[in-house]
Design an enzyme around this catalytic site. Structure first.
Site, PDB file in Angstrom:
ATOM      1  N   PRO A  36       0.680  -1.201  -0.061  1.00 14.19           N
ATOM      2  CA  PRO A  36      -0.208   0.205   0.015  1.00 14.19           C
ATOM      3  C   PRO A  36       0.770   1.048  -0.058  1.00 14.19           C
ATOM      4  CG  PRO A  36      -0.288  -1.093   2.036  1.00 14.19           C
ATOM      5  CD  PRO A  36       0.747  -1.989   1.165  1.00 14.19           C
ATOM      6  N   MET A  37       0.412   2.120  -0.951  1.00  8.95           N
ATOM      7  CA  MET A  37       1.445   3.481  -1.117  1.00  8.95           C
ATOM      8  C   MET A  37       0.471   4.589  -1.097  1.00  8.95           C
ATOM      9  SD  MET A  37       4.277   1.980  -3.632  1.00  8.95           S
ATOM     10  CE  MET A  37       3.167   0.968  -4.582  1.00  8.95           C
ATOM     11  N   MET A  38       0.696   5.567  -0.205  1.00  6.56           N
ATOM     12  CA  MET A  38      -0.245   6.595  -0.379  1.00  6.56           C
ATOM     13  C   MET A  38      -0.040   7.433  -1.801  1.00  6.56           C
ATOM     14  SD  MET A  38      -1.932   7.165   2.422  1.00  6.56           S
ATOM     15  CE  MET A  38      -2.522   9.058   2.434  1.00  6.56           C
ATOM     16  N   GLN A  93      -6.537  -0.980   3.736  1.00  6.10           N
ATOM     17  CA  GLN A  93      -5.431  -0.684   4.787  1.00  6.10           C
ATOM     18  C   GLN A  93      -6.142   0.582   5.472  1.00  6.10           C
ATOM     19  OE1 GLN A  93      -1.502   1.106   4.819  1.00  6.10           O
ATOM     20  NE2 GLN A  93      -0.963  -1.008   4.999  1.00  6.10           N
ATOM     21  N   CYS A 123       4.144   2.647   8.337  1.00  3.59           N
ATOM     22  CA  CYS A 123       4.635   3.838   7.470  1.00  3.59           C
ATOM     23  C   CYS A 123       5.415   4.849   8.214  1.00  3.59           C
ATOM     24  CB  CYS A 123       3.301   4.676   7.146  1.00  3.59           C
ATOM     25  SG  CYS A 123       3.244   6.229   5.969  1.00  3.59           S
TER      26      CYS A 123
END
Length: 156
Positions: A36-38, A93, A123
């Site tokens: 998961p990547m913002m 997430q 994170c």
């Protein structure tokens, strides 16, 4: 003494399967996981990755539980959490530190059909885990609180 931290990190990385009706209990059987990547793992990105591979486990970008609940109050949660059925299995997430808020957001995610819910405990961004903050990687400083959050999500 490293083993409890390893267990905690593994617990945070595992998907809380019972939330989405999928009881994983261990890492998913898929070949690989797209992290998961913002601002990157939005529904268009996930759809593309699903076209590239049926063997990937996909995640939403981290969405703060408070944002999910605000969207629910505003009537925009369907748009916020929307995904294409082709993306499955896809994990929601969540970010946050309030067990009740996380549980409420997890219930909404489950009701929308997510295969699992994942708590962000990794994170390192200063906006998420920086000085004085408790989210993301900063949660790892409070293992008992992480357990409380994970239990709340799993029992949602």
């Amino acid at each position: 003494h490293m083993l409890p931290w390893l267990r905690l990190a593994t617990l945070c990385a595992l998907f809380l399967g019972s939330v989405g009706g999928l009881n994983l209990g261990a890492a998913p059987p898929e070949v690989f996981s797209v992290a998961p990547m913002m601002a990157h793992t939005n529904r268009h990105f996930r759809y593309l990755f699903r076209l590239l591979s049926r063997g990937a486990w996909l995640h939403t970008e981290m969405i703060p539980a408070g944002t999910v609940m605000h969207a629910a109050r505003e009537g925009t949660v369907q748009e916020l959490l929307r995904f294409h059925p082709l993306e499955q299995p896809v994990s929601l997430q969540l970010g946050g530190t309030d067990p009740e808020l996380l549980a409420s957001a997890a219930r909404l995610g489950a009701s929308m059909g997510y295969a699992a819910v994942n708590l962000n405990c990794g994170c390192p961004s200063s906006a998420v885990a920086g000085s004085g903050r408790r989210s993301g990687a900063a949660l790892m400083r409070e293992p008992a609180h992480v357990v409380e959050c994970v239990r709340a999500i799993a029992n949602a």
